[in-house]
Scaffold this active site. Structure first.
Site, mmCIF file in Angstrom:
data_model
loop_
_atom_site.group_PDB
_atom_site.id
_atom_site.type_symbol
_atom_site.label_atom_id
_atom_site.label_comp_id
_atom_site.label_asym_id
_atom_site.label_seq_id
_atom_site.Cartn_x
_atom_site.Cartn_y
_atom_site.Cartn_z
ATOM 1 N N HIS A 16 0.847 -1.210 0.000
ATOM 2 C CA HIS A 16 0.000 0.000 0.000
ATOM 3 C C HIS A 16 0.878 1.255 0.000
ATOM 4 O O HIS A 16 0.625 2.205 -0.742
ATOM 5 C CB HIS A 16 -0.858 0.056 1.270
ATOM 6 C CG HIS A 16 -1.909 -1.000 1.405
ATOM 7 N ND1 HIS A 16 -2.025 -1.777 2.528
ATOM 8 C CD2 HIS A 16 -2.916 -1.386 0.590
ATOM 9 C CE1 HIS A 16 -3.058 -2.595 2.395
ATOM 10 N NE2 HIS A 16 -3.611 -2.385 1.230
ATOM 11 N N LYS A 40 -18.135 -4.984 7.567
ATOM 12 C CA LYS A 40 -16.881 -5.679 7.255
ATOM 13 C C LYS A 40 -16.015 -5.731 8.501
ATOM 14 O O LYS A 40 -15.596 -4.692 9.013
ATOM 15 C CB LYS A 40 -16.156 -4.976 6.098
ATOM 16 C CG LYS A 40 -14.938 -5.764 5.643
ATOM 17 C CD LYS A 40 -14.468 -5.389 4.257
ATOM 18 C CE LYS A 40 -13.174 -6.146 3.927
ATOM 19 N NZ LYS A 40 -12.614 -5.821 2.643
ATOM 20 N N ARG A 89 -2.161 -6.401 -8.122
ATOM 21 C CA ARG A 89 -1.107 -7.377 -7.840
ATOM 22 C C ARG A 89 -1.081 -8.535 -8.822
ATOM 23 O O ARG A 89 -0.082 -9.203 -8.968
ATOM 24 C CB ARG A 89 -1.284 -7.939 -6.422
ATOM 25 C CG ARG A 89 -0.838 -7.009 -5.344
ATOM 26 C CD ARG A 89 -1.339 -7.451 -3.991
ATOM 27 N NE ARG A 89 -2.769 -7.249 -3.869
ATOM 28 C CZ ARG A 89 -3.463 -7.449 -2.760
ATOM 29 N NH1 ARG A 89 -2.857 -7.876 -1.680
ATOM 30 N NH2 ARG A 89 -4.762 -7.225 -2.738
ATOM 31 N N SER A 127 -2.636 -7.548 3.559
ATOM 32 C CA SER A 127 -2.834 -7.266 4.986
ATOM 33 C C SER A 127 -3.048 -8.563 5.750
ATOM 34 O O SER A 127 -2.510 -8.748 6.850
ATOM 35 C CB SER A 127 -4.040 -6.340 5.185
ATOM 36 O OG SER A 127 -3.801 -5.092 4.588
HETATM 37 P P1 ADP Z 1 -9.841 -3.586 -0.297
HETATM 38 O O1 ADP Z 1 -10.638 -4.354 0.701
HETATM 39 O O2 ADP Z 1 -10.514 -2.329 -0.778
HETATM 40 O O3 ADP Z 1 -9.286 -4.389 -1.442
HETATM 41 P P2 ADP Z 1 -7.090 -3.459 0.633
HETATM 42 O O4 ADP Z 1 -6.555 -2.733 1.803
HETATM 43 O O5 ADP Z 1 -6.933 -4.937 0.588
HETATM 44 O O6 ADP Z 1 -8.611 -3.025 0.561
HETATM 45 O O7 ADP Z 1 -6.452 -2.887 -0.707
HETATM 46 C C1 ADP Z 1 -6.566 -1.511 -1.016
HETATM 47 C C2 ADP Z 1 -5.903 -1.281 -2.371
HETATM 48 O O8 ADP Z 1 -4.507 -1.545 -2.247
HETATM 49 C C3 ADP Z 1 -6.405 -2.191 -3.493
HETATM 50 O O9 ADP Z 1 -6.424 -1.452 -4.687
HETATM 51 C C4 ADP Z 1 -5.366 -3.266 -3.557
HETATM 52 O O10 ADP Z 1 -5.270 -3.812 -4.836
HETATM 53 C C5 ADP Z 1 -4.115 -2.477 -3.236
HETATM 54 N N1 ADP Z 1 -3.069 -3.328 -2.670
HETATM 55 C C6 ADP Z 1 -3.160 -4.175 -1.633
HETATM 56 N N2 ADP Z 1 -1.992 -4.801 -1.409
HETATM 57 C C7 ADP Z 1 -1.138 -4.347 -2.351
HETATM 58 C C8 ADP Z 1 0.238 -4.644 -2.689
HETATM 59 N N3 ADP Z 1 0.950 -5.540 -2.009
HETATM 60 N N4 ADP Z 1 0.791 -3.988 -3.739
HETATM 61 C C9 ADP Z 1 0.059 -3.090 -4.437
HETATM 62 N N5 ADP Z 1 -1.232 -2.786 -4.188
HETATM 63 C C10 ADP Z 1 -1.824 -3.408 -3.163
#
Ligand code: ADP
Length: 161
Positions: A16, A40, A89, A127
């Site tokens: 992120h 959620k 990803r 996460s």
């Molecule tokens: P959500 O539940 O909205 O998917 P996340 O926190 O899992 O929330 O992800 C938020 C954003 O960050 C999404 O666009 C996801 O694709 C991106 N993201 C999550 N992990 C990574 C990573 N390791 N590298 C790049 N982008 C990521």
């Protein structure tokens, strides 16, 4: 231009943080929108997740972090954003994200989505993987920004996932 990067960020990871840094260089302002949705279940409260992001990317002057609940398209319009950012990803993630991007655009033609491909160094990070690593004693320096590692560990020592 102002971009909106929405997500759960439960917690913010190196993946992120990399997208936030790169997007912040593309736009005048980047708003990181932390989903605060009672339906959620998350491990960290919305306020904790906001604090973790602020601590991780606090050196970027054009990044603002806020909480949102309800529809992302409403958050987009209320925040005055011009574009939604999502990280990508994998192809599987692209398939899912494409539907959301089309749905946002169908709800309001002004809502465009920009995908930023993950840095290969961080493409495997999520996460949930970080939380499992915290519970089972994995190396969190590979997954999480340094400034939040102690807090994430404390959470899991005091209660598990
Ligand atoms: P959500 O539940 O909205 O998917 P996340 O926190 O899992 O929330 O992800 C938020 C954003 O960050 C999404 O666009 C996801 O694709 C991106 N993201 C999550 N992990 C990574 C990573 N390791 N590298 C790049 N982008 C990521």
């Amino acid at each position: 231009m102002t971009a909106l990067f929405p997500g759960s960020f439960d917690p913010v990871t190196l993946g992120h943080a990399d997208i936030i840094g790169r997007a912040s260089r593309l736009f005048d302002e980047l708003i990181v929108a932390v989903m605060d949705n009672a339906n959620k279940k998350t491990s960290f409260t919305a306020d904790e997740r906001v604090r973790f992001i602020e601590r991780s990317v606090g050196d970027l002057p054009n990044v603002k972090v806020l909480k949102y609940s309800g529809l992302l398209s409403d958050c987009f319009l209320m925040s005055g954003s011009d574009i939604i950012i999502r990280g990508l990803r994998s192809c599987a993630e692209f398939e899912r994200e494409l539907d959301y991007a089309r749905a946002f655009c169908a709800s309001d033609r002004r809502v465009e989505t920009l995908f930023i491909p993950s840095d290969p160094r961080y493409a495997f990070i999520s996460s949930s993987m970080s939380k499992e690593a915290a519970v089972f004693g994995g190396d969190l320096h590979l997954l999480l920004p340094d400034g939040i590692i102690v807090d994430v560990c404390e959470k899991f020592f005091s209660g598990g996932l």
